[in-house]
Scaffold this motif. Structure first.
Motif, PDB file in Angstrom:
ATOM      1  N   ARG A  32       0.824  -1.212   0.000  1.00 47.83           N
ATOM      2  CA  ARG A  32       0.000   0.000   0.000  1.00 47.83           C
ATOM      3  C   ARG A  32       0.858   1.263   0.000  1.00 47.83           C
ATOM      4  NH1 ARG A  32      -5.433  -0.201   1.587  1.00 47.83           N
ATOM      5  NH2 ARG A  32      -6.230  -2.310   1.312  1.00 47.83           N
ATOM      6  N   VAL A  33       1.933   1.235   0.749  1.00 48.39           N
ATOM      7  CA  VAL A  33       2.835   2.385   0.768  1.00 48.39           C
ATOM      8  C   VAL A  33       3.454   2.566  -0.619  1.00 48.39           C
ATOM      9  CG1 VAL A  33       4.968   3.321   1.761  1.00 48.39           C
ATOM     10  CG2 VAL A  33       3.267   2.220   3.249  1.00 48.39           C
ATOM     11  N   ALA A  34       3.909   1.476  -1.212  1.00 51.80           N
ATOM     12  CA  ALA A  34       4.526   1.537  -2.541  1.00 51.80           C
ATOM     13  C   ALA A  34       3.528   2.024  -3.592  1.00 51.80           C
ATOM     14  CB  ALA A  34       5.084   0.172  -2.928  1.00 51.80           C
ATOM     15  N   ALA A  35       2.319   1.484  -3.570  1.00 50.38           N
ATOM     16  CA  ALA A  35       1.306   1.891  -4.555  1.00 50.38           C
ATOM     17  C   ALA A  35       0.995   3.375  -4.426  1.00 50.38           C
ATOM     18  CB  ALA A  35       0.040   1.057  -4.389  1.00 50.38           C
ATOM     19  N   SER A  36       0.890   3.863  -3.209  1.00 48.76           N
ATOM     20  CA  SER A  36       0.631   5.292  -3.002  1.00 48.76           C
ATOM     21  C   SER A  36       1.762   6.137  -3.576  1.00 48.76           C
ATOM     22  CB  SER A  36       0.456   5.594  -1.505  1.00 48.76           C
ATOM     23  OG  SER A  36      -0.711   4.991  -1.009  1.00 48.76           O
ATOM     24  N   LYS A  37       2.994   5.699  -3.358  1.00 47.78           N
ATOM     25  CA  LYS A  37       4.146   6.446  -3.878  1.00 47.78           C
ATOM     26  C   LYS A  37       4.165   6.437  -5.402  1.00 47.78           C
ATOM     27  CE  LYS A  37       7.309   6.029   0.011  1.00 47.78           C
ATOM     28  NZ  LYS A  37       8.604   5.528   0.487  1.00 47.78           N
ATOM     29  N   VAL A  38       3.889   5.289  -5.993  1.00 53.61           N
ATOM     30  CA  VAL A  38       3.939   5.184  -7.450  1.00 53.61           C
ATOM     31  C   VAL A  38       2.828   6.002  -8.097  1.00 53.61           C
ATOM     32  CG1 VAL A  38       3.655   3.594  -9.401  1.00 53.61           C
ATOM     33  CG2 VAL A  38       5.137   2.971  -7.487  1.00 53.61           C
ATOM     34  N   TYR A  39       1.599   5.877  -7.610  1.00 55.08           N
ATOM     35  CA  TYR A  39       0.483   6.565  -8.255  1.00 55.08           C
ATOM     36  C   TYR A  39       0.405   8.048  -7.908  1.00 55.08           C
ATOM     37  CZ  TYR A  39      -1.278   2.203 -10.146  1.00 55.08           C
ATOM     38  OH  TYR A  39      -1.411   1.030 -10.849  1.00 55.08           O
ATOM     39  N   MET A  40       0.905   8.436  -6.718  1.00 60.08           N
ATOM     40  CA  MET A  40       0.812   9.841  -6.303  1.00 60.08           C
ATOM     41  C   MET A  40       2.058  10.650  -6.664  1.00 60.08           C
ATOM     42  SD  MET A  40      -1.076   9.496  -2.646  1.00 60.08           S
ATOM     43  CE  MET A  40      -1.569  11.221  -2.587  1.00 60.08           C
ATOM     44  N   GLY A  41       3.176   9.952  -6.879  1.00 55.51           N
ATOM     45  CA  GLY A  41       4.409  10.655  -7.241  1.00 55.51           C
ATOM     46  C   GLY A  41       4.810  11.680  -6.207  1.00 55.51           C
ATOM     47  N   LYS A  42       5.102  12.887  -6.660  1.00 54.73           N
ATOM     48  CA  LYS A  42       5.592  13.931  -5.763  1.00 54.73           C
ATOM     49  C   LYS A  42       4.524  14.411  -4.774  1.00 54.73           C
ATOM     50  CE  LYS A  42       4.830  17.792  -8.948  1.00 54.73           C
ATOM     51  NZ  LYS A  42       4.446  17.294 -10.241  1.00 54.73           N
ATOM     52  N   ASN A  43       3.273  14.040  -4.978  1.00 55.51           N
ATOM     53  CA  ASN A  43       2.201  14.428  -4.054  1.00 55.51           C
ATOM     54  C   ASN A  43       2.069  13.468  -2.867  1.00 55.51           C
ATOM     55  OD1 ASN A  43       1.400  16.688  -5.613  1.00 55.51           O
ATOM     56  ND2 ASN A  43       0.301  15.314  -6.991  1.00 55.51           N
ATOM     57  N   TYR A  44       2.895  12.417  -2.849  1.00 50.25           N
ATOM     58  CA  TYR A  44       2.840  11.440  -1.767  1.00 50.25           C
ATOM     59  C   TYR A  44       3.252  12.067  -0.430  1.00 50.25           C
ATOM     60  CZ  TYR A  44       4.061   7.626   1.333  1.00 50.25           C
ATOM     61  OH  TYR A  44       4.146   6.800   2.424  1.00 50.25           O
ATOM     62  N   THR A  45       2.514  11.705   0.612  1.00 52.95           N
ATOM     63  CA  THR A  45       2.911  11.982   1.990  1.00 52.95           C
ATOM     64  C   THR A  45       2.734  10.683   2.768  1.00 52.95           C
ATOM     65  OG1 THR A  45       0.705  12.558   2.834  1.00 52.95           O
ATOM     66  CG2 THR A  45       2.004  14.356   1.833  1.00 52.95           C
ATOM     67  N   ASP A  46       3.348  10.590   3.928  1.00 56.54           N
ATOM     68  CA  ASP A  46       3.196   9.388   4.747  1.00 56.54           C
ATOM     69  C   ASP A  46       1.770   9.202   5.258  1.00 56.54           C
ATOM     70  OD1 ASP A  46       5.792   8.486   4.410  1.00 56.54           O
ATOM     71  OD2 ASP A  46       6.530   9.365   6.283  1.00 56.54           O
ATOM     72  N   ALA A  47       0.940  10.219   5.158  1.00 49.37           N
ATOM     73  CA  ALA A  47      -0.469  10.104   5.556  1.00 49.37           C
ATOM     74  C   ALA A  47      -1.341   9.567   4.419  1.00 49.37           C
ATOM     75  CB  ALA A  47      -0.999  11.460   6.014  1.00 49.37           C
ATOM     76  N   ALA A  48      -0.853   9.591   3.186  1.00 46.76           N
ATOM     77  CA  ALA A  48      -1.669   9.210   2.026  1.00 46.76           C
ATOM     78  C   ALA A  48      -2.188   7.768   2.087  1.00 46.76           C
ATOM     79  CB  ALA A  48      -0.897   9.451   0.739  1.00 46.76           C
ATOM     80  N   PRO A  49      -1.362   6.763   2.431  1.00 48.77           N
ATOM     81  CA  PRO A  49      -1.900   5.400   2.477  1.00 48.77           C
ATOM     82  C   PRO A  49      -3.023   5.238   3.515  1.00 48.77           C
ATOM     83  CG  PRO A  49       0.496   5.347   2.429  1.00 48.77           C
ATOM     84  CD  PRO A  49       0.094   6.780   2.641  1.00 48.77           C
TER      85      PRO A  49
END
Length: 181
Positions: A118-135
């Motif tokens: 889930r952390v990886a998917a959030s990083k891949v799909y959100m790119g630079k908009n990723y934060t640790d709160a996103a997942p």
């Protein structure tokens, strides 16, 4: 022209899957899940998942969502969730008492891999908009419709909350600790 679009989608899908698998591998290694890191999502290269995912590729979300919108279901997702134990959807069965489909409590090792995924998917799909709160935010959006064992949901949400509040280093150290105690 359609052949060129498909060829481009094949390369883009391979890049997305490769990026996702590398990120999951990195996360799994941080958590001490070496085998899971190496074997994560290999079914994505099977013909059942690969070709429909290339055809439905968009780049900013899962191709399974596009297939689901088009057909009302996703053959790639049904294949994937049935072969990958880090998905809570794999862990459903009929309860002998209620005679209803219920979530089965997941083994800790697969909950940890699900967290990494889930952390990886959030990083891949959100790119630079990723934060640790996103997942965590993504997880909470689907709470009402999820068929997941309450203990599994509670543990995953706790890990995602820990990530949001304490960061990756702390959370992966905690996962290593609970896996190897």
């Amino acid at each position: 022209m359609a052949d060129l679009k498909m060829l481009i989608n094949i390369f883009k899908h391979l890049k997305t899957v490769g990026t996702h698998r590398r990120q999951v591998r990195k996360n799994c290694f941080k958590a001490g899940l070496y085998w899971q890191g190496l074997t994560h999502d290999l079914s994505k290269y099977s013909p059942t998942e690969f070709w429909i995912s290339c055809k439905m590729y968009q780049g900013d979300r899962s191709p399974n969502e596009a297939e689901r919108e088009k057909k009302g279901y996703s053959t790639a997702w049904m294949h994937h969730k049935g072969r990958n134990k880090h998905h809570f959807e794999y862990w459903t069965d009929y309860d002998p008492k209620t005679k209803k489909m219920e979530g089965v409590k997941m083994p800790l090792i697969y909950v940890a891999e699900m967290f990494c995924d889930r952390v990886a998917a959030s990083k891949v799909y959100m790119g630079k908009n990723y934060t640790d709160a996103a997942p965590l935010e993504y997880f909470r959006k689907g709470t009402a419709v999820r068929l997941i064992h309450p203990d599994t949901a509670k543990l995953l949400e706790m890990l995602l909350t820990m990530l949001a509040e304490e960061g990756e280093d702390y959370t992966f150290a905690y996962i290593r600790h609970i896996l190897h105690r």
